[in-house]
Motif scaffolding. Structure first.
Motif, PDB file in Angstrom:
ATOM      1  N   ILE A   1      49.441  43.959  48.101  1.00 53.87           N
ATOM      2  CA  ILE A   1      48.055  44.360  47.884  1.00 53.87           C
ATOM      3  C   ILE A   1      47.067  43.342  48.464  1.00 53.87           C
ATOM      4  N   GLU A   2      47.509  42.094  48.684  1.00 57.02           N
ATOM      5  CA  GLU A   2      46.626  41.084  49.269  1.00 57.02           C
ATOM      6  C   GLU A   2      46.295  41.381  50.729  1.00 57.02           C
ATOM      7  N   LYS A   3      47.039  42.285  51.343  1.00 55.79           N
ATOM      8  CA  LYS A   3      46.784  42.629  52.746  1.00 55.79           C
ATOM      9  C   LYS A   3      45.737  43.723  52.918  1.00 55.79           C
ATOM     10  N   VAL A   4      45.284  44.280  51.815  1.00 55.72           N
ATOM     11  CA  VAL A   4      44.275  45.339  51.881  1.00 55.72           C
ATOM     12  C   VAL A   4      42.894  44.698  51.994  1.00 55.72           C
ATOM     13  N   ASN A   5      42.120  45.128  52.971  1.00 51.77           N
ATOM     14  CA  ASN A   5      40.777  44.592  53.157  1.00 51.77           C
ATOM     15  C   ASN A   5      39.938  44.858  51.911  1.00 51.77           C
ATOM     16  N   GLY A   6      39.274  43.817  51.428  1.00 53.03           N
ATOM     17  CA  GLY A   6      38.442  43.967  50.243  1.00 53.03           C
ATOM     18  C   GLY A   6      39.098  43.496  48.962  1.00 53.03           C
ATOM     19  N   VAL A   7      40.388  43.183  49.017  1.00 47.73           N
ATOM     20  CA  VAL A   7      41.089  42.635  47.848  1.00 47.73           C
ATOM     21  C   VAL A   7      41.090  41.114  47.974  1.00 47.73           C
TER      22      VAL A   7
ATOM     23  N   VAL B   1      50.613  50.731  43.488  1.00 38.84           N
ATOM     24  CA  VAL B   1      49.336  51.395  43.201  1.00 38.84           C
ATOM     25  C   VAL B   1      49.495  52.912  43.307  1.00 38.84           C
ATOM     26  N   ALA B   2      50.211  53.353  44.339  1.00 34.48           N
ATOM     27  CA  ALA B   2      50.401  54.789  44.567  1.00 34.48           C
ATOM     28  C   ALA B   2      51.157  55.453  43.419  1.00 34.48           C
ATOM     29  N   ARG B   3      52.050  54.708  42.798  1.00 30.40           N
ATOM     30  CA  ARG B   3      52.842  55.264  41.700  1.00 30.40           C
ATOM     31  C   ARG B   3      52.113  55.190  40.362  1.00 30.40           C
TER      32      ARG B   3
ATOM     33  N   GLN C   1      45.711  57.977  39.382  1.00 27.00           N
ATOM     34  CA  GLN C   1      44.331  57.694  39.762  1.00 27.00           C
ATOM     35  C   GLN C   1      43.478  57.421  38.526  1.00 27.00           C
ATOM     36  N   GLU C   2      43.740  58.159  37.443  1.00 31.09           N
ATOM     37  CA  GLU C   2      42.963  57.999  36.212  1.00 31.09           C
ATOM     38  C   GLU C   2      43.153  56.606  35.615  1.00 31.09           C
ATOM     39  N   VAL C   3      44.385  56.123  35.639  1.00 31.21           N
ATOM     40  CA  VAL C   3      44.669  54.781  35.094  1.00 31.21           C
ATOM     41  C   VAL C   3      44.002  53.710  35.950  1.00 31.21           C
ATOM     42  N   MET C   4      44.076  53.857  37.269  1.00 31.44           N
ATOM     43  CA  MET C   4      43.454  52.876  38.171  1.00 31.44           C
ATOM     44  C   MET C   4      41.945  52.817  37.940  1.00 31.44           C
ATOM     45  N   GLU C   5      41.341  53.991  37.735  1.00 33.94           N
ATOM     46  CA  GLU C   5      39.901  54.009  37.523  1.00 33.94           C
ATOM     47  C   GLU C   5      39.551  53.476  36.131  1.00 33.94           C
ATOM     48  N   LYS C   6      40.394  53.749  35.154  1.00 34.83           N
ATOM     49  CA  LYS C   6      40.130  53.290  33.793  1.00 34.83           C
ATOM     50  C   LYS C   6      40.105  51.768  33.713  1.00 34.83           C
ATOM     51  N   TYR C   7      41.063  51.120  34.374  1.00 29.41           N
ATOM     52  CA  TYR C   7      41.193  49.670  34.247  1.00 29.41           C
ATOM     53  C   TYR C   7      40.473  48.881  35.339  1.00 29.41           C
ATOM     54  N   PHE C   8      40.217  49.522  36.484  1.00 21.97           N
ATOM     55  CA  PHE C   8      39.610  48.787  37.591  1.00 21.97           C
ATOM     56  C   PHE C   8      38.345  49.445  38.136  1.00 21.97           C
ATOM     57  N   GLY C   9      37.884  50.500  37.467  1.00 22.88           N
ATOM     58  CA  GLY C   9      36.643  51.130  37.869  1.00 22.88           C
ATOM     59  C   GLY C   9      36.722  51.817  39.227  1.00 22.88           C
TER      60      GLY C   9
ATOM     61  N   TRP D   1      36.447  50.573  42.111  1.00 22.78           N
ATOM     62  CA  TRP D   1      37.289  49.819  43.049  1.00 22.78           C
ATOM     63  C   TRP D   1      38.741  50.260  42.903  1.00 22.78           C
ATOM     64  N   GLY D   2      39.193  50.484  41.671  1.00 24.27           N
ATOM     65  CA  GLY D   2      40.560  50.929  41.433  1.00 24.27           C
ATOM     66  C   GLY D   2      40.811  52.307  42.002  1.00 24.27           C
ATOM     67  N   GLU D   3      39.813  53.188  41.854  1.00 26.55           N
ATOM     68  CA  GLU D   3      39.940  54.528  42.412  1.00 26.55           C
ATOM     69  C   GLU D   3      40.032  54.467  43.939  1.00 26.55           C
ATOM     70  N   SER D   4      39.180  53.618  44.535  1.00 26.05           N
ATOM     71  CA  SER D   4      39.191  53.460  45.993  1.00 26.05           C
ATOM     72  C   SER D   4      40.530  52.919  46.484  1.00 26.05           C
ATOM     73  N   LEU D   5      41.082  51.974  45.736  1.00 27.50           N
ATOM     74  CA  LEU D   5      42.376  51.402  46.113  1.00 27.50           C
ATOM     75  C   LEU D   5      43.486  52.448  46.003  1.00 27.50           C
ATOM     76  N   TRP D   6      43.403  53.288  44.976  1.00 29.39           N
ATOM     77  CA  TRP D   6      44.401  54.352  44.832  1.00 29.39           C
ATOM     78  C   TRP D   6      44.336  55.316  46.009  1.00 29.39           C
ATOM     79  N   ARG D   7      43.119  55.674  46.419  1.00 32.05           N
ATOM     80  CA  ARG D   7      42.959  56.580  47.561  1.00 32.05           C
ATOM     81  C   ARG D   7      43.549  55.949  48.829  1.00 32.05           C
ATOM     82  N   LYS D   8      43.348  54.674  48.989  1.00 30.38           N
ATOM     83  CA  LYS D   8      43.929  53.989  50.145  1.00 30.38           C
ATOM     84  C   LYS D   8      45.455  54.026  50.097  1.00 30.38           C
TER      85      LYS D   8
END
Length: 389
Positions: free
Chosen positions: A179-185, A204-206, A209-217, A219-226
């Protein structure tokens, strides 16, 4: 059926160092650092040979020299870097219908639809080879279906390589990535994700999306989409047409040269403030003069990319001095910055510019807190218009 997107990301490898090697081939293969003074400076960029010792951009020079005492330190030349950046821009512009200059050494190109006439992969290779051949500069590139994937592919292709992520194979490429290789992290975000047990984009993919957004707002949703290979394909083609400007129409026509020069300084300073607030650099200044009979002239000149008041003011005054018809009454003056590109910290770290940039930012902060009228340059305070007819 909608044609798949083909986005190319180009990145000039260790751009400033590569230009310095062009100017002095004896530097090739040596640990080279481009940056400020050893006492107070910061590393702008460094060669791959220096990176092996742990040196990286934005590192204090003292630390860099401790890690790599044998490094060759060069102060750098913003004018040469601006020149070569423009050469690469012209090459890309001549061969690609849609492109975006993302920074002084980065470009995005949209080759969607060109697969009907050319092999996109082959065309990308040929364009990269053309840039290398015509400039002598190493350049890496990635080809993918979205901008962020193309950029990650470029990073994997470095140094001086090419990597294609075929349409439909995005997850095969992305999921093993840390995940450190993703721009913006950044470092903090990386640690937060790892504390949650997320080490790769596959992790992240596993995660839903709801959990990523719940805990990371958001930014978490955007990371899941990526992690699903979903990203922007929008190429900002109007980057060169965008501009910032300020102008002033005088209550009375003016012939006082000292006042007119002070007004050029004031307008340039005001526009430079906006430039820094928007985190941009400008590569072109235009001076607009409207005389009392409403005849209007505009003169522009390309400059080395910068956001520093002293450099911008000096060029603005120079343009005005060359084109103002002395003694002729002036009704309006204007200053415009164009050819805007995203702010690159490294471009303002040369020739003691780091201290200047810090000073200007401190002044900007004061203006933000107390109002722009509180801080003015002496020349804009002393000069007053004389009554003219």
């Amino acid at each position: 059926m909608i044609s798949p997107h083909h986005i190319v990301h180009f990145d000039l490898d260790s751009f400033f160092v590569s230009v310095e090697i062009l100017l002095d081939p004896s530097l090739k293969g040596k640990p080279v650092i481009v940056g400020g003074s050893a006492e107070r400076g910061v590393v702008s960029t460094c060669s791959y040979e220096a990176r092996k010792f742990g040196v990286h951009s934005a590192m204090p020079m003292k630390t860099a020299m401790r890690l790599c005492p044998q490094a060759i330190v060069i102060r750098g030349s913003g004018s040469e870097y601006s020149k070569y950046s423009r050469i690469v821009t012209e090459i890309i512009a001549s061969k690609v219908p849609l492109f975006e200059k993302a920074s002084i050494d980065e470009f995005y190109c949209d080759l969607t639809g060109m697969d009907k006439f050319f092999g996109v992969s082959q065309y990308t290779r040929e364009l990269r080879e053309s840039i290398i051949r015509e400039t002598g500069l190493p350049i890496s590139c990635g080809l993918a279906s979205a901008k962020f994937i193309a950029k990650m592919a470029t990073n994997e292709a470095k140094p001086n390589g090419f990597l294609e992520v075929p349409n439909g194979r995005e997850k095969d490429f992305l999921w093993p990535m840390g995940i450190e290789k993703v721009n913006g992290v950044g470092k903090q975000g990386e640690q937060q994700l790892k504390n949650f047990g997320l080490y790769t984009l596959g992790d992240v993919a596993r995660t839903s999306q709801e959990v990523m957004e719940k805990y990371f707002g958001k930014w978490g949703e955007s990371l899941w989409r990526k992690s699903q290979g979903i990203g922007s394909t929008t190429i900002e083609t109007d980057w060169e047409q965008k501009s910032m400007s300020h102008e002033n129409t005088f209550h009375d026509n003016q012939t006082n040269a000292d006042f007119l020069f002070s007004e050029i300084v004031r307008l340039t300073e005001k526009t430079a403030y906006d430039l820094r607030q928007d985190e941009k650099l400008t590569g072109c200044i235009t001076i607009k003069i409207r005389y009392s009979d409403f005849e209007t002239t505009s003169r522009q000149e390309a400059i080395d990319y910068s956001s520093l008041d002293d450099r911008l003011i000096a060029k603005a005054k120079d343009i005005f001095a060359k084109h103002y018809q002395k003694g002729r009454p002036v009704r309006l003056l204007g200053v415009r910055f164009s050819q805007l590109i995203p702010f690159t910290m490294q471009m303002d770290l040369f020739n003691n510019s780091q201290e200047k940039l810090n000073l200007y930012k401190a002044v900007d902060d004061i203006k933000d807190r107390f109002g722009s009228k509180l801080v003015k340059k002496a020349i804009t305070v002393k000069q007053k218009p004389k009554d003219t007819k």
